[in-house]
Motif scaffolding. Structure first.
Motif: not given
Length: 473
Positions: A327, A349, A351
Motif C-alpha cells: 500500500t 491510496s 493497494h
C-alpha cells in the motif's frame, strides 16, 4: 562594436565544428581556445539601448586570433503582418542567426519595430529566422499575433517582409481561475517540424494576464507547447496545429488532483512513477507548490516514510522484499495561495500486488475528476446538481523494458463533501457509453470535495480524494 563604432558588451556562442565543443565567451576579453575552426554567433544591444543587433560568422583560430562583429554593417530587419492588426498593439520584431548544421551556435534578439539589425553573411553555413509579434496594449482584451519565416543559405543584407495572417493557426484560450488564481504568465513555444531548428528561436510568445481571462493567439502552424504559470506551473506536451484552423484550449480546469504514472518495480525496487499530487486534468505536466507525506507499507510494516516540501523530490526508491500486497499512501497540500483558491489538499491510496522479481508496472487506477458546466471561476450554481466525470487514469511509463499488465474496472464507489471532509455523502457511480459519472447535489454556497474508490478485476484498489475541488456560488 555598436552602430556608432563604440565597443559594447556581448556574449558570443562559440562552437568547434570538429570537436563539438560548445561554450559562451564574453566579448572584449581574452579567452583561451584550442586551435581549430569555430562557428560564432552573437546578439547585443547598442549604446543607449537604441539598436539591437544579431550576427554570425566562422573563424579559424590559430594562436592569437581576433574576430569582430561590426554593427555598422548591420542591415534593418522589417517584418509586418498583412492585413495589419490595427492600432492598440505593441509591434516587435525578432531575428535569430543560426548555424545551418543545427549546431548549438544560435543567438536571437527582439526589439521594437525599426530598431533591429542583422549583420549579413553570404556563407551557407548560416541562416536567418525572423518574425514579428503584435501584443495588445490593453490588459483585458485583444488578440495576440506571431508570424515568422526562415531565410536559408546565408544571412541576407537586411529583411523587408510582409507575412500573411491567413497562414497562421489560431489557439482560442480560456484560462480559468480557482486552482490557480491572480496574475498568470502564459507561454507559447513552437517546435521546428522541418530540417532546421532556427525558427524555434523566433516562435516564442510570453505575456501576463489576470485570471480568469479569454483570448486568442495566432501563431505559425506546427508543433506548439502551451503553459501557464502563477503560483503553480502547468503545461502540456507539444501538439500539432494546422494552418487556417482554430483550436479551443481550456487551462486551469477543476479539479487539480493526483495524476501521473502508477508505481512500477525495477530490480526489487519500487519506483513511485511520475507523481504529481495537483495535476490539471487537461494540462497534466508541471510543478506545484506541494508539501506532504508518502508512506509504503507491507504485511503490517512501514517500509518507507518520507515528508516532502515544494523544494524536494519524493525521494529514493525503496527495496521491496517479496511478492505480496503493498500500500502506498500519499497526502499533499498547497499553501501560500490567494484567498478563494481551489484544490488545496489531496490524497491518494494505492493497494496493489507486486512481484519484485519482475520489472513491471503495478495494476490500479487513479481517478481524475472532471465536473461539467462550471463557469470561468470553476463555480457551480447554488443548489444545482453537477455531473462529475470520473476518468480512470492508467498511464504507461513509456519504457518498453517495463512490463504493463492488463487490467479492468470491477467497481467504483464515490462520495462528496461540502464541509471540508467532516461528513461524506455517498453518491452512485454510473457507467454509460464507456464513461463513469456521479451526480453531486450542491449546497447553497461553499466548496465541494470529491472522493472515489476504484477496485479492479484483480483485487487492487485505489482511493483518490481532492478537497475544495470546485466552488458553489
Amino acid at each position: 562594436m555598436d552602430r556608432s563604432g563604440k565597443a559594447v558588451y556581448a556574449q558570443v556562442a562559440v562552437y568547434n565544428t570538429k570537436t563539438y565543443d560548445f561554450r559562451y565567451i564574453e566579448s572584449n576579453k581574452k579567452t583561451a581556445l584550442p586551435n581549430g575552426n569555430y562557428e560564432l554567433v552573437t546578439s547585443f544591444v547598442g549604446g543607449n539601448n537604441e539598436h539591437a543587433v544579431v550576427g554570425g560568422h566562422s573563424v579559424k583560430v590559430s594562436g592569437a586570433t581576433t574576430s569582430t562583429f561590426d554593427a555598422r554593417k548591420g542591415r534593418a530587419v522589417k517584418v509586418s503582418l498583412r492585413p495589419d492588426p490595427g492600432s492598440g498593439y505593441d509591434h516587435t520584431v525578432t531575428a535569430a542567426v543560426c548555424a545551418s548544421d543545427n549546431s548549438p551556435a544560435t543567438m536571437s534578439i527582439s526589439a521594437d519595430s525599426g530598431d533591429l539589425y542583422v549583420i549579413p553573411n553570404s556563407s551557407r553555413a548560416y541562416e536567418l529566422a525572423y518574425g514579428t509579434t503584435y501584443e495588445p496594449r490593453s490588459t483585458s482584451g485583444g488578440d495576440f499575433w506571431l508570424a515568422s519565416a526562415t531565410h536559408s543559405r546565408g544571412v541576407p543584407s537586411g529583411v523587408s517582409a510582409t507575412l500573411a495572417k491567413s497562414g497562421l493557426t489560431t489557439l482560442k484560450v480560456s484560462a480559468r481561475s480557482g486552482p490557480d488564481s491572480g496574475q498568470a504568465q502564459f507561454s507559447f513555444n513552437g517546435e521546428s517540424t522541418g530540417g532546421s531548428d532556427c525558427a524555434s528561436s523566433t516562435n516564442i510568445l510570453d505575456f501576463q494576464r489576470d485570471l480568469p481571462d479569454s483570448f486568442s493567439v495566432h501563431v505559425p502552424p506546427g508543433q506548439w507547447q502551451v503553459g501557464q504559470q502563477s503560483h503553480d506551473f502547468i503545461y502540456d506536451g507539444f501538439h500539432k496545429y494546422a494552418a487556417g484552423k482554430t483550436t479551443s484550449l481550456a487551462l486551469g480546469h477543476a479539479v487539480w488532483g493526483p495524476g501521473g504514472q502508477l508505481p512500477y518495480t525495477w530490480y526489487h525496487q519500487l519506483y513511485f512513477g511520475g507523481d504529481n499530487p495537483f495535476a490539471d486534468p487537461k494540462f497534466t505536466a508541471g510543478g506545484v507548490l506541494a508539501s506532504g507525506t508518502l508512506k509504503l507499507t507491507h504485511a503490517g510494516k512501514t517500509l518507507y516514510s518520507h515528508k516532502f516540501t515544494p523544494s524536494q523530490e519524493i525521494g529514493p526508491h525503496p527495496r521491496i522484499p517479496e511478492k505480496g500486497w503493498y500500500t502506498v499512501t500519499e497526502t499533499a497540500h498547497r499553501s501560500g495561495l490567494p484567498s478563494g483558491s481551489l484544490s488545496t489538499s489531496s490524497s491518494l491510496s494505492l493497494h496493489f500486488y507486486a512481484d519484485p522479481s519482475k520489472n513491471q508496472q503495478v495494476r490500479d487506477y487513479i481517478t481524475r475528476f472532471w465536473p461539467e458546466a462550471l463557469n470561468s471561476r470553476n463555480e457551480a450554481a447554488a443548489g444545482s446538481t453537477t455531473t462529475v466525470d470520473l476518468v480512470m487514469q492508467r498511464l504507461g511509463t513509456g519504457d518498453s523494458t517495463i512490463g504493463r499488465l492488463s487490467d479492468g474496472v470491477k467497481s467504483v464507489r464515490a462520495w462528496y463533501t461540502s464541509d471540508n471532509g467532516a461528513h461524506w455523502n455517498a453518491t452512485t457511480a454510473k457507467l454509460a457509453g464507456g464513461k463513469w459519472t456521479i451526480a453531486v447535489h450542491n449546497p447553497a454556497s461553499g466548496r465541494v470535495g470529491l472522493r472515489s474508490t476504484v477496485t479492479d478485476t484483480h483485487g487492487d484498489s485505489s482511493t483518490t480524494t481532492v478537497y475544495n475541488a470546485y466552488a458553489v456560488s
